[in-house]
Design an enzyme around this catalytic site. Structure first.
Site, PDB file in Angstrom:
ATOM      1  N   ASP A   8       0.877  -1.176   0.000  1.00 56.60           N
ATOM      2  CA  ASP A   8       0.000   0.000   0.000  1.00 56.60           C
ATOM      3  C   ASP A   8       0.916   1.229   0.000  1.00 56.60           C
ATOM      4  O   ASP A   8       2.143   1.113  -0.205  1.00 56.60           O
ATOM      5  CB  ASP A   8      -0.994  -0.047   1.171  1.00 56.60           C
ATOM      6  CG  ASP A   8      -0.319   0.111   2.540  1.00 56.60           C
ATOM      7  OD1 ASP A   8       0.927   0.189   2.610  1.00 56.60           O
ATOM      8  OD2 ASP A   8      -1.057   0.144   3.545  1.00 56.60           O
ATOM      9  N   CYS A  65       3.213  -3.211   4.085  1.00 49.87           N
ATOM     10  CA  CYS A  65       2.316  -2.128   4.503  1.00 49.87           C
ATOM     11  C   CYS A  65       3.018  -1.421   5.659  1.00 49.87           C
ATOM     12  O   CYS A  65       4.224  -1.567   5.826  1.00 49.87           O
ATOM     13  CB  CYS A  65       0.917  -2.657   4.850  1.00 49.87           C
ATOM     14  SG  CYS A  65       0.837  -3.772   6.259  1.00 49.87           S
ATOM     15  N   THR A  67       2.829  -1.824   9.007  1.00 51.79           N
ATOM     16  CA  THR A  67       3.324  -2.746  10.030  1.00 51.79           C
ATOM     17  C   THR A  67       3.592  -4.148   9.497  1.00 51.79           C
ATOM     18  O   THR A  67       4.196  -4.969  10.201  1.00 51.79           O
ATOM     19  CB  THR A  67       2.272  -2.905  11.138  1.00 51.79           C
ATOM     20  OG1 THR A  67       1.058  -3.385  10.515  1.00 51.79           O
ATOM     21  CG2 THR A  67       1.983  -1.588  11.846  1.00 51.79           C
ATOM     22  N   HIS A  98      10.912 -22.645   9.746  1.00 54.29           N
ATOM     23  CA  HIS A  98       9.890 -23.287  10.580  1.00 54.29           C
ATOM     24  C   HIS A  98       8.484 -23.218   9.977  1.00 54.29           C
ATOM     25  O   HIS A  98       7.683 -24.113  10.214  1.00 54.29           O
ATOM     26  CB  HIS A  98       9.840 -22.618  11.958  1.00 54.29           C
ATOM     27  CG  HIS A  98      11.014 -22.969  12.817  1.00 54.29           C
ATOM     28  ND1 HIS A  98      11.084 -22.658  14.158  1.00 54.29           N
ATOM     29  CD2 HIS A  98      12.179 -23.607  12.523  1.00 54.29           C
ATOM     30  CE1 HIS A  98      12.232 -23.095  14.655  1.00 54.29           C
ATOM     31  NE2 HIS A  98      12.927 -23.659  13.686  1.00 54.29           N
ATOM     32  N   HIS A 133       8.055 -29.527  11.897  1.00 52.67           N
ATOM     33  CA  HIS A 133       7.402 -28.326  11.361  1.00 52.67           C
ATOM     34  C   HIS A 133       6.427 -28.687  10.249  1.00 52.67           C
ATOM     35  O   HIS A 133       5.385 -28.050  10.097  1.00 52.67           O
ATOM     36  CB  HIS A 133       8.454 -27.339  10.864  1.00 52.67           C
ATOM     37  CG  HIS A 133       9.407 -26.933  11.935  1.00 52.67           C
ATOM     38  ND1 HIS A 133       9.010 -26.210  13.043  1.00 52.67           N
ATOM     39  CD2 HIS A 133      10.723 -27.183  12.108  1.00 52.67           C
ATOM     40  CE1 HIS A 133      10.045 -26.037  13.849  1.00 52.67           C
ATOM     41  NE2 HIS A 133      11.103 -26.615  13.297  1.00 52.67           N
TER      42      HIS A 133
HETATM   43  C1  RB5 Z   1      -2.032   2.413   6.632  1.00 59.35           C
HETATM   44  O1  RB5 Z   1      -2.120   3.604   7.326  1.00 59.35           O
HETATM   45  C2  RB5 Z   1      -1.719   1.280   7.582  1.00 59.35           C
HETATM   46  O2  RB5 Z   1      -2.788   1.062   8.435  1.00 59.35           O
HETATM   47  C3  RB5 Z   1      -1.377   0.019   6.816  1.00 59.35           C
HETATM   48  O3  RB5 Z   1      -0.293   0.273   5.995  1.00 59.35           O
HETATM   49  C4  RB5 Z   1      -0.999  -1.202   7.618  1.00 59.35           C
HETATM   50  O4  RB5 Z   1       0.012  -0.927   8.539  1.00 59.35           O
HETATM   51  C5  RB5 Z   1      -2.082  -1.980   8.196  1.00 59.35           C
HETATM   52  O5  RB5 Z   1      -1.887  -3.027   8.826  1.00 59.35           O
END
Ligand code: RB5
Length: 149
Positions: A8, A65, A67, A98, A133
């Site tokens: 994203d 993304c 996180t 694993h 595993h």
């Molecule tokens: C976008 O702001 C953020 O929420 C997305 O990139 C991601 O981290 C969601 O899990």
């Protein structure tokens, strides 16, 4: 090896860097977007890449993304996909050794582009250990069969 990449807006910069590094390292890369820094919705790209992996269009995928978490939640909704969030060389290695992760999900807001590449490189460089595993992954696959049938 053919790899699908996607992100994203929050993972865009890291995804671009990883795409370049993969090409330099000799991988064939398919870029499923996004193609710019404008705000967008991560599930779109998670499903594109995860479904390409499930269909065998690509051998594995890398999603980025903010996180890594949202991408991983979405990718794991696709049958046959084993998505894993990794944030260090060690978690990248273990995601393959694993978990035999076929989709690596990276935190674009928490790692510098080159750090993220090192994590991806660690995951790509490992082999699945099998053994105990494999038994655990078979339990997951069996549940997936039951849940989707
Ligand atoms: C976008 O702001 C953020 O929420 C997305 O990139 C991601 O981290 C969601 O899990």
């Amino acid at each position: 090896m053919r790899l699908g990449v996607g992100s994203d807006h929050a993972g865009f910069k890291v995804k671009e860097h990883i795409r370049e590094r993969l090409s330099q390292a000799g991988y064939e890369v398919v870029d499923y977007g996004t193609h710019g820094p404008e705000s967008t919705d991560y599930p779109i790209y998670a499903f594109r890449v995860a479904e390409a992996v499930a269909r065998g269009e690509v051998d594995a995928g890398i999603l980025v993304c903010g996180t890594g978490i949202g991408m991983c939640i979405a990718a794991n909704k696709v049958r046959g996909v084993r998505g894993a969030v990794a944030w260090s060389v060690e978690t990248g290695r273990l995601a393959k050794r694993h978990n035999n992760a076929n989709v690596l999900c990276l935190p674009g807001r928490l790692l510098e582009p080159e750090e993220a590449w090192r994590v991806a490189e660690a995951w790509l460089g490992e082999e699945f250990e099998g053994g105990r595993h494999a038994r655990r992954l078979a339990l997951i696959a069996r549940h997936e069969e039951d849940a989707f049938c």
